[in-house]
Write a protein that holds these residues in place. Structure first.
Motif, short mmCIF file in Angstrom:
data_model
loop_
_atom_site.label_atom_id
_atom_site.label_comp_id
_atom_site.label_asym_id
_atom_site.label_seq_id
_atom_site.Cartn_x
_atom_site.Cartn_y
_atom_site.Cartn_z
N VAL A 146 -5.47 -1.89 1.77
CA VAL A 146 -4.45 -2.91 2.03
C VAL A 146 -3.10 -2.44 1.49
O VAL A 146 -2.06 -2.65 2.13
N LEU A 147 -3.10 -1.77 0.34
CA LEU A 147 -1.84 -1.28 -0.21
C LEU A 147 -1.21 -0.26 0.73
O LEU A 147 0.01 -0.25 0.95
N VAL A 149 -1.56 -0.09 3.97
CA VAL A 149 -1.11 -0.67 5.24
C VAL A 149 0.04 -1.65 5.01
O VAL A 149 1.04 -1.64 5.72
N LEU A 150 -0.10 -2.53 4.01
CA LEU A 150 0.84 -3.64 3.87
C LEU A 150 1.89 -3.42 2.78
O LEU A 150 2.83 -4.19 2.68
N GLY A 151 1.72 -2.43 1.92
CA GLY A 151 2.67 -2.27 0.81
C GLY A 151 2.26 -3.12 -0.36
O GLY A 151 1.27 -3.86 -0.32
#
Lengths: 175, 140
Positions: A146-147, A149-151
């Protein structure tokens, strides 16, 4: 009946998880029920709401053509699954394979061997310790994904007027 | 959200109770339902409620995203450390009974330790996911 409002679908998912959690309590599985209620009805709904806030609330309309072949495949698969359930042991059957293989060993010897009353914890943390380690690694991997992909979602140093700069910071901070 | 005084007061009262319940589920997991995974999620839920009430910025002042990232790795490493510690003390990987002289005490000690690791990881990962989703649009 067809629901296109994703907010309503999210709510229904949360309600479904809560009902399943109640079912787990009725089946004497409070550990699983606690997880289902907290993850399914709690955190997952919040993450879905976050996704809806980032994207859109309405499902896109698609032209629906009736696909007869798909209906036949689904019907045959469903019939096969129902036929397979006939071979399963009855609910609560003491002679079921799950209850005669390892369960007696765990239920009879874990209080002496491990020394704690909650057998679910004994099995999860000690007998199946490597599984649980793998589970923790999977959870960690989810965060890394998730980090990427989404920051990071860090708010500090990000004003309302400079979204471009904030986005560039996101990319810099993502590992 | 600050306009709704009933929500604000009730939620402020609930958050400490939820946090204490998370620690109860964590450290009482040997006797009652629950364990590290459930405790971590409940802990995250308390922070989600706090964020809904006071905004993402104050939540990230309490636990910065960097701290959540570090903790999610530290939990897994703590878990693995118990495994390697039992190898160093002459047992197999994650064979806790070698950790302490008494077999039962060693097993219990190991279980409490790895449950703590799981709890830290799950809570930190939950926070990380929530921060990533909630912070995507800029300050709210």
């Amino acid at each position: 009946m067809r629901i296109r409002n994703l907010l309503a679908v999210t709510m229904l998912t949360g309600i479904y998880s809560l009902i399943v959690a109640v079912l787990f309590v009725l089946l004497d599985a409070p550990d699983v029920a606690l997880t289902e209620a907290a993850v399914g009805a709690g955190l997952m709904v919040i993450l879905m709401l976050g996704t809806i806030a980032l994207t859109t609330q309405e499902e896109r309309r698609q032209s629906m053509r009736h696909n007869l072949l798909a209906l036949v495949v689904v019907a045959i698969t469903g019939a096969a699954l129902i036929y397979a359930t006939l071979d399963m042991p009855l609910f609560g059957d003491p002679e079921a394979p799950a209850h005669v293989h390892l369960s007696p060993r765990f239920t009879q010897e874990s209080p002496d061997e491990i020394g704690i009353p909650n057998m679910v914890t004994s099995v999860l943390a000690s007998y199946r310790g490597i599984d649980t380690l793998g589970e923790a690694v999977v959870v960690f991997a989810a965060a890394v994904g998730v980090l990427l992909v989404l920051g990071t979602g860090a708010v500090r140093g990000r004003g309302h007027g400079n979204r471009g700069r904030a986005r560039r910071e996101d990319q810099d901070e993502a590992p | 959200m600050n306009r709704y005084i009933v929500l604000r007061v009730i939620t402020s009262l609930m958050i400490p109770i939820i946090l204490i319940y998370a620690f109860y589920v964590q450290f009482h997991g040997e006797y009652s339902p629950g364990g590290g995974f459930q405790a971590g999620i409940v802990f995250t839920a308390a922070f989600v409620i706090y964020t809904l009430l006071y905004g993402l910025e104050s939540a990230q002042r309490a636990i910065p995203p960097e701290a959540a990232h570090a903790l999610s790795a530290i939990g897994v490493l703590l878990f693995a450390a118990f495994g390697f510690a039992s190898i160093l003390l002459g047992g197999n990987f994650l064979e806790y009974k070698v950790l302490l002289p008494n077999d039962q005490a060693g097993e219990t000690f190991g279980i409490i330790g790895i449950e703590l690791g799981v709890g830290i990881t799950v809570a930190a990962v939950g926070l990380t996911l929530f921060y990533s989703f909630a912070g995507r649009r800029g300050g709210e």
